[in-house]
Write a protein that holds these residues in place. Structure first.
Motif, PDB file in Angstrom:
ATOM      1  N   LEU A 190      38.962  15.044 -24.157  1.00 42.49           N
ATOM      2  CA  LEU A 190      38.219  13.984 -23.471  1.00 42.49           C
ATOM      3  C   LEU A 190      38.356  14.103 -21.965  1.00 42.49           C
ATOM      4  CD1 LEU A 190      36.834  11.064 -23.472  1.00 42.49           C
ATOM      5  CD2 LEU A 190      39.172  10.186 -23.503  1.00 42.49           C
ATOM      6  N   ASP A 191      39.571  14.364 -21.494  1.00 42.37           N
ATOM      7  CA  ASP A 191      39.814  14.432 -20.052  1.00 42.37           C
ATOM      8  C   ASP A 191      39.224  15.697 -19.440  1.00 42.37           C
ATOM      9  OD1 ASP A 191      41.186  12.027 -20.260  1.00 42.37           O
ATOM     10  OD2 ASP A 191      43.074  13.033 -20.693  1.00 42.37           O
ATOM     11  N   LEU A 192      39.265  16.807 -20.180  1.00 41.76           N
ATOM     12  CA  LEU A 192      38.608  18.020 -19.696  1.00 41.76           C
ATOM     13  C   LEU A 192      37.121  17.782 -19.520  1.00 41.76           C
ATOM     14  CD1 LEU A 192      40.128  21.080 -21.609  1.00 41.76           C
ATOM     15  CD2 LEU A 192      40.409  20.472 -19.206  1.00 41.76           C
ATOM     16  N   GLN A 193      36.519  17.086 -20.488  1.00 42.85           N
ATOM     17  CA  GLN A 193      35.085  16.784 -20.397  1.00 42.85           C
ATOM     18  C   GLN A 193      34.796  15.914 -19.187  1.00 42.85           C
ATOM     19  OE1 GLN A 193      32.288  18.023 -21.382  1.00 42.85           O
ATOM     20  NE2 GLN A 193      31.747  17.042 -23.323  1.00 42.85           N
ATOM     21  N   LYS A 194      35.619  14.908 -18.954  1.00 40.75           N
ATOM     22  CA  LYS A 194      35.425  14.041 -17.788  1.00 40.75           C
ATOM     23  C   LYS A 194      35.522  14.840 -16.493  1.00 40.75           C
ATOM     24  CE  LYS A 194      36.999   9.568 -19.614  1.00 40.75           C
ATOM     25  NZ  LYS A 194      38.039   8.510 -19.510  1.00 40.75           N
ATOM     26  N   GLU A 195      36.514  15.723 -16.429  1.00 34.67           N
ATOM     27  CA  GLU A 195      36.693  16.490 -15.191  1.00 34.67           C
ATOM     28  C   GLU A 195      35.512  17.411 -14.946  1.00 34.67           C
ATOM     29  OE1 GLU A 195      37.883  16.939 -11.779  1.00 34.67           O
ATOM     30  OE2 GLU A 195      39.162  15.725 -13.068  1.00 34.67           O
ATOM     31  N   PHE A 196      35.031  18.082 -16.002  1.00 32.71           N
ATOM     32  CA  PHE A 196      33.855  18.927 -15.820  1.00 32.71           C
ATOM     33  C   PHE A 196      32.669  18.094 -15.342  1.00 32.71           C
ATOM     34  CE2 PHE A 196      29.755  20.453 -17.139  1.00 32.71           C
ATOM     35  CZ  PHE A 196      29.751  21.753 -16.649  1.00 32.71           C
ATOM     36  N   LEU A 197      32.414  16.962 -15.976  1.00 32.10           N
ATOM     37  CA  LEU A 197      31.239  16.159 -15.630  1.00 32.10           C
ATOM     38  C   LEU A 197      31.352  15.556 -14.241  1.00 32.10           C
ATOM     39  CD1 LEU A 197      30.447  14.454 -19.058  1.00 32.10           C
ATOM     40  CD2 LEU A 197      29.261  16.372 -17.965  1.00 32.10           C
ATOM     41  N   ARG A 198      32.563  15.278 -13.780  1.00 33.44           N
ATOM     42  CA  ARG A 198      32.736  14.842 -12.391  1.00 33.44           C
ATOM     43  C   ARG A 198      32.343  15.957 -11.422  1.00 33.44           C
ATOM     44  NH1 ARG A 198      38.494  11.757 -13.366  1.00 33.44           N
ATOM     45  NH2 ARG A 198      37.665   9.648 -13.605  1.00 33.44           N
ATOM     46  N   ASP A 199      32.809  17.166 -11.713  1.00 32.67           N
ATOM     47  CA  ASP A 199      32.456  18.298 -10.856  1.00 32.67           C
ATOM     48  C   ASP A 199      30.964  18.603 -10.945  1.00 32.67           C
ATOM     49  OD1 ASP A 199      35.057  18.492 -10.038  1.00 32.67           O
ATOM     50  OD2 ASP A 199      35.543  20.271 -11.204  1.00 32.67           O
ATOM     51  N   TRP A 200      30.397  18.438 -12.136  1.00 27.66           N
ATOM     52  CA  TRP A 200      28.956  18.665 -12.307  1.00 27.66           C
ATOM     53  C   TRP A 200      28.155  17.643 -11.495  1.00 27.66           C
ATOM     54  CZ3 TRP A 200      25.998  22.455 -14.095  1.00 27.66           C
ATOM     55  CH2 TRP A 200      24.643  22.192 -14.334  1.00 27.66           C
ATOM     56  N   HIS A 201      28.590  16.396 -11.516  1.00 35.93           N
ATOM     57  CA  HIS A 201      27.921  15.343 -10.748  1.00 35.93           C
ATOM     58  C   HIS A 201      27.961  15.658  -9.252  1.00 35.93           C
ATOM     59  CE1 HIS A 201      27.883  10.848  -9.397  1.00 35.93           C
ATOM     60  NE2 HIS A 201      26.701  11.415  -9.235  1.00 35.93           N
ATOM     61  N   CYS A 202      29.129  16.107  -8.788  1.00 31.77           N
ATOM     62  CA  CYS A 202      29.291  16.424  -7.368  1.00 31.77           C
ATOM     63  C   CYS A 202      28.381  17.573  -6.954  1.00 31.77           C
ATOM     64  CB  CYS A 202      30.743  16.769  -7.096  1.00 31.77           C
ATOM     65  SG  CYS A 202      31.108  17.125  -5.372  1.00 31.77           S
ATOM     66  N   ALA A 203      28.235  18.569  -7.835  1.00 31.25           N
ATOM     67  CA  ALA A 203      27.468  19.765  -7.485  1.00 31.25           C
ATOM     68  C   ALA A 203      25.976  19.593  -7.711  1.00 31.25           C
ATOM     69  CB  ALA A 203      27.979  20.957  -8.299  1.00 31.25           C
ATOM     70  N   SER A 204      25.587  18.954  -8.814  1.00 24.38           N
ATOM     71  CA  SER A 204      24.171  18.883  -9.200  1.00 24.38           C
ATOM     72  C   SER A 204      23.519  17.556  -8.874  1.00 24.38           C
ATOM     73  CB  SER A 204      24.033  19.141 -10.704  1.00 24.38           C
ATOM     74  OG  SER A 204      24.547  18.044 -11.448  1.00 24.38           O
ATOM     75  N   LYS A 205      24.349  16.557  -8.544  1.00 25.49           N
ATOM     76  CA  LYS A 205      23.898  15.180  -8.290  1.00 25.49           C
ATOM     77  C   LYS A 205      23.344  14.511  -9.543  1.00 25.49           C
ATOM     78  CE  LYS A 205      25.027  16.272  -4.165  1.00 25.49           C
ATOM     79  NZ  LYS A 205      26.417  15.981  -3.756  1.00 25.49           N
ATOM     80  N   VAL A 206      23.694  15.029 -10.700  1.00 24.43           N
ATOM     81  CA  VAL A 206      23.296  14.443 -11.979  1.00 24.43           C
ATOM     82  C   VAL A 206      24.542  13.861 -12.637  1.00 24.43           C
ATOM     83  CG1 VAL A 206      22.310  14.869 -14.263  1.00 24.43           C
ATOM     84  CG2 VAL A 206      21.403  16.077 -12.265  1.00 24.43           C
ATOM     85  N   ASN A 207      24.521  12.548 -12.881  1.00 22.50           N
ATOM     86  CA  ASN A 207      25.689  11.866 -13.437  1.00 22.50           C
ATOM     87  C   ASN A 207      25.528  11.693 -14.948  1.00 22.50           C
ATOM     88  OD1 ASN A 207      27.904  10.330 -14.014  1.00 22.50           O
ATOM     89  ND2 ASN A 207      27.471   8.710 -12.535  1.00 22.50           N
ATOM     90  N   LEU A 208      26.392  12.401 -15.694  1.00 20.62           N
ATOM     91  CA  LEU A 208      26.352  12.331 -17.157  1.00 20.62           C
ATOM     92  C   LEU A 208      27.600  11.668 -17.725  1.00 20.62           C
ATOM     93  CD1 LEU A 208      25.101  15.982 -17.801  1.00 20.62           C
ATOM     94  CD2 LEU A 208      23.730  13.903 -17.783  1.00 20.62           C
ATOM     95  N   LEU A 209      28.402  11.086 -16.870  1.00 25.03           N
ATOM     96  CA  LEU A 209      29.690  10.549 -17.301  1.00 25.03           C
ATOM     97  C   LEU A 209      29.567   9.360 -18.237  1.00 25.03           C
ATOM     98  CD1 LEU A 209      31.582  10.938 -13.937  1.00 25.03           C
ATOM     99  CD2 LEU A 209      32.458  11.752 -16.131  1.00 25.03           C
ATOM    100  N   GLN A 210      28.451   8.660 -18.191  1.00 25.88           N
ATOM    101  CA  GLN A 210      28.277   7.496 -19.051  1.00 25.88           C
ATOM    102  C   GLN A 210      27.593   7.835 -20.371  1.00 25.88           C
ATOM    103  OE1 GLN A 210      29.899   4.906 -17.890  1.00 25.88           O
ATOM    104  NE2 GLN A 210      30.270   6.106 -16.034  1.00 25.88           N
ATOM    105  N   ASN A 211      27.269   9.098 -20.576  1.00 29.31           N
ATOM    106  CA  ASN A 211      26.568   9.509 -21.799  1.00 29.31           C
ATOM    107  C   ASN A 211      27.593   9.700 -22.920  1.00 29.31           C
ATOM    108  OD1 ASN A 211      25.089  10.813 -23.828  1.00 29.31           O
ATOM    109  ND2 ASN A 211      23.715  11.759 -22.320  1.00 29.31           N
ATOM    110  N   LYS A 212      27.557   8.811 -23.907  1.00 28.13           N
ATOM    111  CA  LYS A 212      28.539   8.839 -24.984  1.00 28.13           C
ATOM    112  C   LYS A 212      28.412  10.070 -25.867  1.00 28.13           C
ATOM    113  CE  LYS A 212      29.046   3.807 -25.209  1.00 28.13           C
ATOM    114  NZ  LYS A 212      28.929   2.586 -26.071  1.00 28.13           N
ATOM    115  N   ALA A 213      27.266  10.762 -25.795  1.00 30.16           N
ATOM    116  CA  ALA A 213      27.080  11.949 -26.621  1.00 30.16           C
ATOM    117  C   ALA A 213      28.097  13.037 -26.290  1.00 30.16           C
ATOM    118  CB  ALA A 213      25.660  12.484 -26.445  1.00 30.16           C
ATOM    119  N   TYR A 214      28.614  13.005 -25.057  1.00 30.02           N
ATOM    120  CA  TYR A 214      29.561  14.036 -24.635  1.00 30.02           C
ATOM    121  C   TYR A 214      31.018  13.661 -24.932  1.00 30.02           C
ATOM    122  CZ  TYR A 214      25.378  15.460 -22.166  1.00 30.02           C
ATOM    123  OH  TYR A 214      24.088  15.827 -21.869  1.00 30.02           O
TER     124      TYR A 214
END
Length: 399
Positions: A190-214
Motif C-alpha cells: 500500500l505504501d509503495l503504491q502511495k509513494e509511486f502515485l505521489r511521484d507520478w502526481h508531481c511529474a505528470s500533474k495527474v493525481n490518482l491517489l484517491q482512486n481506490k482501484a489502485y
C-alpha cells in the motif's frame, strides 16, 4: 581588456552564478521538501542479490499483471535488457493493462523514439525531476533515485537495481553485479503504491491517489517493516538516529562511502563506546572519483579499529545498514552526501530477526568474496592519486 583577464572574469562569473544558484536552490528545496513517514506494516519480504534472478521474477510478475503496472526507475538504459523490458510493457498495455513508467530525466538513457513507441502502445510515460529555472544548476542535481515497482496493487519491489545490461551481469568490467532488492507482498505494498502515485502526481500533474482501484485490500504479512521516504532533507537525521542507538554492532554496505560530518561523527562515537563497525564497499569503481572521495573516511575508521572490506568478485552496489542485528535498513539510498542532501530516496526499515539473519548471511557471503582492507590500501601512492583525492573531496557533495 586582455584575453587572460577576459577568461578570468568569465570563469569568475560562472562560479558566482553556480554558487548563487545552488544556495538559493537549496533554500527553496528545503522549504518545499515534504517530511512524512509511513506507519509500521506487516509484509512478506523476499530479497534478491543477483540480477538474473531478480529480473526473471520481476518480468514474470509483469507478464502476469491484469490491472495496472506502476514502475519508477532512476536508470533505464538503451540495451538488450532495456529493450526486453520496454517490449514487455508495450505488450501489457496493448492487452489493456494500465501501464505507467516514470524515469529520472538525467538518469535515464531512453531514446525519444523508444518513448514515442511506448506512448503509441498505450504506456503512460513521464520524466521526473526535469531541470527548470530559476535554479537550473541546483535542479539538475536533485534526482529521483527511487526504484519502485507495484503490480496490481498486490506485489511491490524496491532496492538498488536499475534496468540495464550491467545489472543483469552483462558488463565485462563490472560483472557480476551485486545488489540487494526487495520483493514485497502484504500490507506494505500500500505504501509503495502511495509513494509511486505521489511521484507520478508531481511529474505528470495527474493525481490518482484517491482512486481506490489502485489500493485493493491487502493481508497482513509476517515481517514488521516501515518505508521511509526522504527528499534530500531528512536521510541524514535518520542515519544519525540509527547509529546513535547502536550498542553492539553496525554493518554498512554501500557502493559510495561519503558520509556527512554528522554521520561520520556518530560512527566515531559508536566506535568510542565499543560498538563494532564494519564497512563493505566495492573494490572496483563505476564512477569517477567516488573511491578517492571515500579514502579519508575509511582511513580514519581503520585507525579507530573499524573493519573495512572491499568486494572483489564483481561490483558491489547494495545499500544496507544493520544495527545490532535488530534493525536492517535496505533501500535506494547510498551512504553518501548526494543521497543525504540531494536525491529523493526510499528506504525500508526491517525489524524481523529471521529476515535480518537472512540479510546478514548474504552480507557474510559478500565479505568472504572481499579483500579485508588495511591502511595501506587507502594511501595515495603518488602525486596523481593525491590530486584525485583532493579533487574528490572538493566535489564530494555531487558525486
Amino acid at each position: 581588456m586582455g584575453i587572460a583577464s577576459m577568461i578570468f572574469w568569465i570563469i569568475a562569473g560562472i562560479a558566482l552564478w553556480v554558487a548563487t544558484d545552488f544556495l538559493l536552490g537549496r533554500k527553496q528545496h528545503l522549504a518545499n521538501a515534504k517530511k512524512y513517514a509511513f506507519p509500521d506494516r506487516y509484509s512478506d519480504l523476499e530479497i534478491f542479490a543477483k540480477g538474473p534472478e531478480l529480473f526473471e521474477d520481476l518480468f514474470s510478475e509483469i507478464t502476469n499483471a491484469r490491472q495496472h503496472i506502476h514502475i519508477l526507475f532512476y536508470i533505464v538504459k538503451d540495451d538488450k535488457l532495456s529493450h526486453e523490458f520496454v517490449s514487455l510493457l508495450k505488450e501489457k498495455a496493448r492487452e489493456g493493462v494500465e501501464v505507467r513508467l516514470l524515469v529520472d530525466w538525467i538518469g535515464s538513457n531512453l531514446k525519444r523514439k523508444t518513448i514515442q513507441s511506448l506512448k503509441a502502445a498505450g504506456v503512460e510515460f513521464a520524466y521526473t525531476h526535469i531541470p527548470k529555472p530559476p535554479f537550473l544548476f541546483y535542479s539538475s542535481q536533485v534526482r529521483n533515485h527511487r526504484k519502485i515497482t507495484v503490480i496490481d496493487g498486490h506485489v511491490g519491489y524496491l532496492g538498488g537495481f536499475n534496468i540495464g545490461d550491467e545489472y543483469n551481469d552483462h558488463d565485462p568490467k563490472l560483472s557480476p553485479w551485486r545488489d540487494y532488492h526487495l520483493k514485497i507482498t502484504g500490507e506494505g505494498t500500500l505504501d509503495l503504491q502511495k509513494e509511486f502515485l505521489r511521484d507520478w502526481h508531481c511529474a505528470s500533474k495527474v493525481n490518482l491517489l484517491q482512486n481506490k482501484a489502485y489500493f485493493p485490500p491487502l493481508p497482513k504479512g509476517t515481517i514488521r517493516q516501515q518505508f521511509v521516504p526522504t527528499e534530500g532533507d531528512s536521510l541524514e537525521s535518520l542515519i544519525v538516529t540509527l547509529i546513535s542507538e547502536s550498542r553492539e554492532s553496525i554493518i554498512i554496505g554501500t557502493p559510495y562511502f561519503i558520509p556527512s560530518k554528522k554521520v561520520f561523527d556518530q560512527l566515531n562515537a559508536a566506535i568510542a563506546r565499543g560498538v563494532s563497525v564494519t564497512v563493505l564497499v566495492p573494490y572496483k569503481s563505476d564512477h569517477i572519483l567516488v573511491k578517492e572521495a571515500s579514502y579519508r573516511y575509511l582511513r580514519s575508521l581503520l585507525k579507530d579499529g573499524a573493519e573495512v572490506y572491499q568486494y572483489s568478485k564483481g561490483f558491489y552496489h547494495a545499500k544496507v545498514m544493520m544495527i545490532d542485528d535488530n534493525i536492517c535498513d535496505i533501500g535506494t539510498a547510498n551512504f553518501d552526501k548526494r543521497s543525504m542532501f540531494l536525491n529523493y530516496e526510499l528506504n525500508c526499515l526491517v525489524y524481523d530477526p529471521f529476515f535480518i539473519k537472512k540479510v546478514k548471511h548474504i552480507l557474510t557471503e559478500d565479505m568472504l568474496d572481499s579483500h579485508k582492507a588495511s591502511l595501506a590500501d587507502f594511501r595515495a601512492g603518488n602525486l596523481f592519486l593525491s590530486f584525485k583525492e583532493t579533487a574528490a573531496r572538493t566535489i564530494s557533495f555531487f558525486l
